[in-house]
Design an enzyme around this catalytic site. Structure first.
Site, short mmCIF file in Angstrom:
data_model
loop_
_atom_site.label_atom_id
_atom_site.label_comp_id
_atom_site.label_asym_id
_atom_site.label_seq_id
_atom_site.Cartn_x
_atom_site.Cartn_y
_atom_site.Cartn_z
N ASP A 50 13.68 38.85 -29.78
CA ASP A 50 13.45 37.65 -29.70
C ASP A 50 14.29 36.80 -30.54
OD1 ASP A 50 11.29 38.51 -28.32
OD2 ASP A 50 9.89 37.43 -29.56
N ASP A 82 3.21 34.83 -18.73
CA ASP A 82 2.39 34.63 -19.97
C ASP A 82 1.13 33.87 -19.92
OD1 ASP A 82 4.97 35.77 -20.82
OD2 ASP A 82 5.83 33.80 -21.00
#
Length: 246
Positions: A8, A129
C-alpha cells in the site's frame, strides 16, 4: 490459489493502514521497489499494489513508486487506487501492469468498467470494499447504499478478470478474513473472487487451503506478512501442497 502480498502506497512509501484510516498508517519500507523485490525473492507469484493517495484524489499520485516497482520485478503486478478513466487504464497497462483494479468507478460508472473489460481482456478487476456489508468508495471515505453481491452481479458476463473483496472492518487489525461473506460472494457470481482484509495468521492460510475455499482465486496479505505473523516460506509451501492435492 494465489497468495498476494500487498504493498500500500502513501506518500511514496510502503505502509499499512488500520481500518482504512489514512491517519493510522504504519510505514514498513521507505522503498516500495525494495519491498517488491523482497516479495519476489521470497517466492510470491503475483503482487497486489494500492495507491492510497490516488484512491482519495481520484487519480494516480504514487505513479513514480509504481513504475519503480515495475522496473524492479518480473512477476505480475495488479494496481488499484485512483484509476478511473479508460486513459488511466490503458496507460498503466502499457507501462507493464498485469491487471488494473477498478473500485470507485465500478459504482459510479459500471459501463466504463464493462468497456474496459471488453477492450483489455483478462486485465481488468473490480475492487469491492465493504463496510457493514455495504460498498464503500472514494478511498473508503464514503459508504454507498449498494450491497456487495448486488454490485458484483452487475459485472456478470462482462469479462471482468476478478473481484477483490475487502472487509474494511477487518482490514489491518489482524482479526482474520470474513470467510462467511467472502464465500457468499464467491458462490453468488461466476467471476473469480480474491479475499482481502484481515488475513491474520498461519491458521488463516490453513483455512484458505481447505477444499471448500478452492472456489477462491486467492487471498491478499499485508500487515501479517510484514510483522511476521505469517511466515512466507511456510505459507507458500502450504498453498503449493494444496494445489497439488497433497
Amino acid at each position: 490459489m494465489i497468495l498476494f502480498p500487498a504493498i500500500d502506497l502513501k506518500d511514496g512509501q510502503c505502509v499499512r493502514l488500520k481500518l482504512g484510516d489514512m491517519a493510522q498508517a504504519t510505514t514498513f519500507n521507505e522503498s516500495p521497489a525494495d519491498q517488491a523485490r523482497q516479495f519476489e525473492q521470497q517466492g510470491f507469484e503475483y503482487l497486489h499494489v494500492v495507491d492510497l493517495n490516488g484512491a482519495f484524489a481520484g487519480q494516480s499520485v504514487n505513479g513514480a513508486a509504481v513504475e519503480a516497482i515495475l522496473d524492479t520485478v518480473s512477476f505480475p503486478v495488479q494496481l488499484g487506487g485512483g484509476i478511473r478513466t479508460l486513459e488511466h487504464i490503458e496507460g498503466w497497462l502499457e507501462k507493464g501492469l498485469a491487471r488494473v483494479i477498478l473500485g470507485t468507478v465500478a459504482v459510479r460508472d459500471p459501463a466504463l468498467v464493462k468497456e474496459a473489460a471488453r477492450r483489455f481482456p483478462g486485465q481488468v478487476a473490480v475492487g469491492i470494499d465493504a463496510r457493514g456489508g455495504m460498498v464503500a468508495v472514494e478511498g473508503w471515505a464514503e459508504t454507498s447504499s449498494l450491497d456487495v453481491i448486488e454490485l458484483a452481479k452487475r459485472f456478470e458476463g462482462a469479462g471482468v478478470a476478478a473481484i477483490i473483496y475487502t472487509d474494511i472492518d477487518r482490514d489491518g487489525i489482524l482479526t482474520g478474513i470474513n470467510w462467511e461473506a467472502t464465500l457468499a460472494l464467491a458462490q453468488s457470481v461466476s467471476i473469480p473472487v480474491i479475499a482481502s482484509g484481515g488475513l491474520a495468521s498461519m491458521d488463516d492460510i490453513r483455512t484458505l487451503t481447505q477444499p471448500e475455499y478452492a472456489i477462491l482465486e486467492g487471498a491478499i496479505s499485508g500487515r501479517a506478512l510484514y510483522d511476521g505473523r505469517i511466515d512466507s516460506r511456510e505459507a507458500l509451501a502450504l498453498i503449493k501442497a494444496a494445489r497439488s492435492g497433497r
